[in-house]
Write an enzyme that holds these catalytic residues in place. Structure first.
Site, PDB file in Angstrom:
ATOM      1  N   LYS A  22     -33.345   2.662 108.862  1.00  0.00           N
ATOM      2  CA  LYS A  22     -33.235   4.098 109.186  1.00  0.00           C
ATOM      3  C   LYS A  22     -34.544   4.609 109.773  1.00  0.00           C
ATOM      4  O   LYS A  22     -34.575   5.286 110.808  1.00  0.00           O
ATOM      5  CB  LYS A  22     -32.901   4.918 107.940  1.00  0.00           C
ATOM      6  N   ASN A  23     -35.660   4.268 109.135  1.00  0.00           N
ATOM      7  CA  ASN A  23     -36.939   4.846 109.532  1.00  0.00           C
ATOM      8  C   ASN A  23     -37.512   4.253 110.819  1.00  0.00           C
ATOM      9  O   ASN A  23     -38.462   4.783 111.380  1.00  0.00           O
ATOM     10  CB  ASN A  23     -37.946   4.739 108.385  1.00  0.00           C
ATOM     11  N   CYS A 115     -40.343  19.714 101.715  1.00  0.00           N
ATOM     12  CA  CYS A 115     -39.147  19.123 101.117  1.00  0.00           C
ATOM     13  C   CYS A 115     -39.449  18.849  99.663  1.00  0.00           C
ATOM     14  O   CYS A 115     -40.585  19.003  99.218  1.00  0.00           O
ATOM     15  CB  CYS A 115     -38.674  17.907 101.891  1.00  0.00           C
ATOM     16  N   ARG A 120     -45.482  18.301 102.951  1.00  0.00           N
ATOM     17  CA  ARG A 120     -45.280  17.530 104.198  1.00  0.00           C
ATOM     18  C   ARG A 120     -45.637  18.324 105.453  1.00  0.00           C
ATOM     19  O   ARG A 120     -44.780  18.547 106.333  1.00  0.00           O
ATOM     20  CB  ARG A 120     -43.863  16.986 104.268  1.00  0.00           C
ATOM     21  N   ASP A 306     -41.540   4.686  99.070  1.00  0.00           N
ATOM     22  CA  ASP A 306     -40.069   4.760  99.115  1.00  0.00           C
ATOM     23  C   ASP A 306     -39.399   3.791  98.148  1.00  0.00           C
ATOM     24  O   ASP A 306     -38.167   3.757  98.067  1.00  0.00           O
ATOM     25  CB  ASP A 306     -39.572   4.502 100.544  1.00  0.00           C
ATOM     26  N   ARG A 398     -27.633   9.513 103.147  1.00  0.00           N
ATOM     27  CA  ARG A 398     -28.569   9.743 104.249  1.00  0.00           C
ATOM     28  C   ARG A 398     -29.296   8.459 104.638  1.00  0.00           C
ATOM     29  O   ARG A 398     -29.737   8.298 105.763  1.00  0.00           O
ATOM     30  CB  ARG A 398     -29.627  10.782 103.846  1.00  0.00           C
TER      31      ARG A 398
HETATM   32  C1  EPZ Z   1     -42.181   8.545 106.779  1.00  0.00           C
HETATM   33  O1  EPZ Z   1     -42.266   9.963 106.604  1.00  0.00           O
HETATM   34  C2  EPZ Z   1     -40.817   8.132 106.205  1.00  0.00           C
HETATM   35  N1  EPZ Z   1     -39.772   8.867 106.891  1.00  0.00           N
HETATM   36  C3  EPZ Z   1     -40.765   8.461 104.717  1.00  0.00           C
HETATM   37  O2  EPZ Z   1     -39.538   7.947 104.193  1.00  0.00           O
HETATM   38  C4  EPZ Z   1     -41.899   7.750 104.009  1.00  0.00           C
HETATM   39  O3  EPZ Z   1     -41.906   8.121 102.656  1.00  0.00           O
HETATM   40  C5  EPZ Z   1     -43.241   8.144 104.647  1.00  0.00           C
HETATM   41  O4  EPZ Z   1     -43.223   7.868 106.060  1.00  0.00           O
HETATM   42  C6  EPZ Z   1     -44.417   7.403 104.050  1.00  0.00           C
HETATM   43  O5  EPZ Z   1     -44.237   6.043 104.123  1.00  0.00           O
HETATM   44  C7  EPZ Z   1     -39.353   8.440 108.114  1.00  0.00           C
HETATM   45  O6  EPZ Z   1     -39.859   7.501 108.689  1.00  0.00           O
HETATM   46  C8  EPZ Z   1     -38.220   9.192 108.723  1.00  0.00           C
HETATM   47  P1  EPZ Z   1     -46.154  10.597 106.552  1.00  0.00           P
HETATM   48  P2  EPZ Z   1     -43.440  10.806 107.310  1.00  0.00           P
HETATM   49  O7  EPZ Z   1     -46.432  11.529 107.687  1.00  0.00           O
HETATM   50  O8  EPZ Z   1     -43.861  10.142 108.563  1.00  0.00           O
HETATM   51  C9  EPZ Z   1     -49.242  13.761 104.749  1.00  0.00           C
HETATM   52  C10 EPZ Z   1     -37.486   7.931 103.070  1.00  0.00           C
HETATM   53  O9  EPZ Z   1     -37.268   7.946 101.836  1.00  0.00           O
HETATM   54  N2  EPZ Z   1     -49.290  14.341 106.118  1.00  0.00           N
HETATM   55  O10 EPZ Z   1     -46.608   9.197 106.700  1.00  0.00           O
HETATM   56  O11 EPZ Z   1     -42.984  12.209 107.345  1.00  0.00           O
HETATM   57  C11 EPZ Z   1     -47.868  13.943 104.099  1.00  0.00           C
HETATM   58  O12 EPZ Z   1     -47.721  15.201 103.526  1.00  0.00           O
HETATM   59  C12 EPZ Z   1     -38.573   8.856 103.660  1.00  0.00           C
HETATM   60  O13 EPZ Z   1     -36.876   7.209 103.870  1.00  0.00           O
HETATM   61  C13 EPZ Z   1     -50.181  15.351 106.391  1.00  0.00           C
HETATM   62  O14 EPZ Z   1     -50.929  15.786 105.518  1.00  0.00           O
HETATM   63  O15 EPZ Z   1     -44.601  10.651 106.209  1.00  0.00           O
HETATM   64  C14 EPZ Z   1     -47.843  12.811 103.103  1.00  0.00           C
HETATM   65  O16 EPZ Z   1     -48.486  13.209 101.951  1.00  0.00           O
HETATM   66  C15 EPZ Z   1     -39.105   9.839 102.681  1.00  0.00           C
HETATM   67  N3  EPZ Z   1     -50.198  15.866 107.654  1.00  0.00           N
HETATM   68  C16 EPZ Z   1     -48.625  11.706 103.824  1.00  0.00           C
HETATM   69  O17 EPZ Z   1     -49.402  12.356 104.830  1.00  0.00           O
HETATM   70  C17 EPZ Z   1     -49.370  15.402 108.662  1.00  0.00           C
HETATM   71  O18 EPZ Z   1     -49.414  15.915 109.784  1.00  0.00           O
HETATM   72  C18 EPZ Z   1     -47.770  10.620 104.460  1.00  0.00           C
HETATM   73  O19 EPZ Z   1     -46.763  11.241 105.214  1.00  0.00           O
HETATM   74  C19 EPZ Z   1     -48.471  14.373 108.360  1.00  0.00           C
HETATM   75  C20 EPZ Z   1     -48.446  13.847 107.077  1.00  0.00           C
END
Ligand code: EPZ
Length: 420
Positions: A22-23, A115, A120, A306, A398
């Site tokens: 999915k990701n 969320c 996020r 995850d 999902r």
């Molecule tokens: C991806 O989300 C995945 N989703 C998530 O999977 C996964 O948990 C996550 O990466 C971490 O591995 C998809 O790929 C669709 P991040 P993403 O930006 O990219 C902070 C699932 O269960 N951050 O790597 O949105 C953020 O708040 C889902 O399949 C900032 O501070 O996650 C978090 O604490 C859930 N500023 C950390 O970084 C930003 O601009 C990592 O988030 C972006 C992120």
């Protein structure tokens, strides 16, 4: 709203085919916006999230058709505006912003909002766009990004919890059509980022270093259509490995990539579940009794956030104290109170959950709160004595393709039905 009724206590046995990721599929589908030529993406899992991404692409003017796991996308003409009603339903849709900005030099996308697992923010995505020369305006809940032209630049994308996966994806996509060279420092190294870069390069992009903390993108004039097969879903694979251990069964995974699962296999081994290769397959089985084990979630190649919830379900069965520390998302322990309903003994201390394991679980009605929490409740229900009803499994749909059917084939007593 659908629910699962699980009668636990049956060891899982047999083979399960792992679906596409999915990701990886979500940003790859969005990347098709970068060209006016047709793209064909195979092994896309049939999930509410991927169907939703297709709907978002159609709302932007593209065509997107699903057939037997293959998605054909043609973004002949696109508009640069995605409204709140669509984006709010799926955070992953933020990865349309980079392709729209690159192709149209403007993108107006609703802010995804928080969320249940954390605030996020997308500040790092916007920092990346601004480093390429985009003007960023946030107004009325929307991000407006625009630029006369995009120019390659170096940008550091590390944040509070380290790299950002979709932030790296978005900036990488925006940089493909920029003038000159972009260097992304502290880039996310997840296999899904590597798979996206592979697709972009098949479209004619020039990306190197994907999978390492330094990604270099040399901008090109134009991208063309391409075909791609999405990597297997390492989180789905990890979920079935954990389920095999929790039910004291033996499960063979078909189509999983062992190299994407090293941190998970290492922790399972420590907890008493052997994960072995058998030719192209992976087999999980108990080695004897379960052991308590400490886990800290980290960016890839560390232990994935995850899989934190699923692993917690397993460790409730392991005698002794296990400490699970969540370092990526601020509030990803929604499953703790529901696991307690099944008899688990877990206390939360700041970013850690202290699991006092070893007491058998007993079935009860529980409520899913998010995608991976629902997978954890299904695993706990499979291991518990008696019946467990997992409500609101729309969360599960999902991200897991036909989970109940796959589990049934492994001998699980699970029925999908109407829930609360
Ligand atoms: C991806 O989300 C995945 N989703 C998530 O999977 C996964 O948990 C996550 O990466 C971490 O591995 C998809 O790929 C669709 P991040 P993403 O930006 O990219 C902070 C699932 O269960 N951050 O790597 O949105 C953020 O708040 C889902 O399949 C900032 O501070 O996650 C978090 O604490 C859930 N500023 C950390 O970084 C930003 O601009 C990592 O988030 C972006 C992120």
């Amino acid at each position: 709203m659908d629910s699962f009724l699980i009668r636990g206590g049956v060891p899982l046995h047999g083979e399960v085919a792992i679906s596409g990721s999915k990701n990886a599929a979500l940003p790859i589908m969005a990347a098709a916006l970068l060209t006016d030529e047709p793209c064909v993406i195979r092994r896309v899992p049939d999930l509410s999230d991927t169907r939703f991404m297709a709907k978002i692409l159609e709302s932007l003017g593209a065509t997107a058709t699903f057939e037997d796991g293959t998605v054909s996308i043609h973004a002949k003409k696109v508009r640069g505006y995605a409204d709140y009603e669509l984006v709010r339903k799926m955070r992953g849709s933020i990865c349309i912003a980079g392709p729209l900005l690159a192709r149209l030099h403007k993108a107006r996308v609703s802010l995804p909002g928080g969320c249940i697992i954390g605030a996020r923010p997308i500040n790092l995505h916007l920092k990346g766009f601004a480093s390429l020369g985009a003007k960023i305006k946030i107004e009325n809940g929307y991000v407006d990004a625009s630029a006369k032209k995009l120019v390659g630049n170096s940008v550091f994308l590390g944040g509070r919890a380290g790299p950002t996966v979709l932030g790296t994806a978005n900036v990488m996509m925006a940089a493909t059509l920029s003038e000159g060279i972009t260097v992304i420092e502290s880039a996310a190294c997840e296999p899904e980022v590597v798979d996206l870069a592979k697709f972009l390069n098949a479209m004619g992009a020039q990306i190197s270093g994907a999978g390492s903390p330094t990604v270099t993108v040399t901008g090109v004039e134009k991208l063309h259509g391409a075909e791609h097969e999405v990597i297997p879903d390492r989180i789905e694979a990890a979920t079935f490995l954990v389920a095999a251990g929790a039910t004291n069964g033996e499960v063979t995974l078909k189509g999983a990539r062992a190299e994407h699962l090293r941190a998970v296999a290492d922790k399972l081994n420590e907890a008493g579940v052997a994960v072995e290769r058998s030719g192209p397959d992976l087999i999980a089985r108990r080695k004897g009794k379960l052991n308590a084990s400490d886990i800290t979630t980290l960016p890839y190649a560390g232990f994935p956030t995850d899989v934190q919830a699923q692993m917690m379900s397993l460790l409730t069965l392991a005698p002794g104290i296990s400490i699970i520390t969540e370092r990526i998302f601020e509030s990803r322990f929604m499953h703790v109170s529901e696991l307690a309903r099944l008899g688990a003994d877990i206390e939360i201390e700041g970013p850690s959950a202290i699991v006092k394991g070893g007491k058998p679980l007993s079935g009860a009605p529980v409520m899913a709160s998010d995608l991976r929490a629902s997978a954890a409740l299904v695993i706990a229900g499979l291991a518990a004595k008696g019946a467990t009803q997992v409500n609101r499994i729309y969360h599960l749909d999902r991200g897991y393709e036909q989970m109940d059917i796959k589990l049934k084939k492994l001998g699980a007593r699970i029925e999908r039905g109407a829930g609360d």
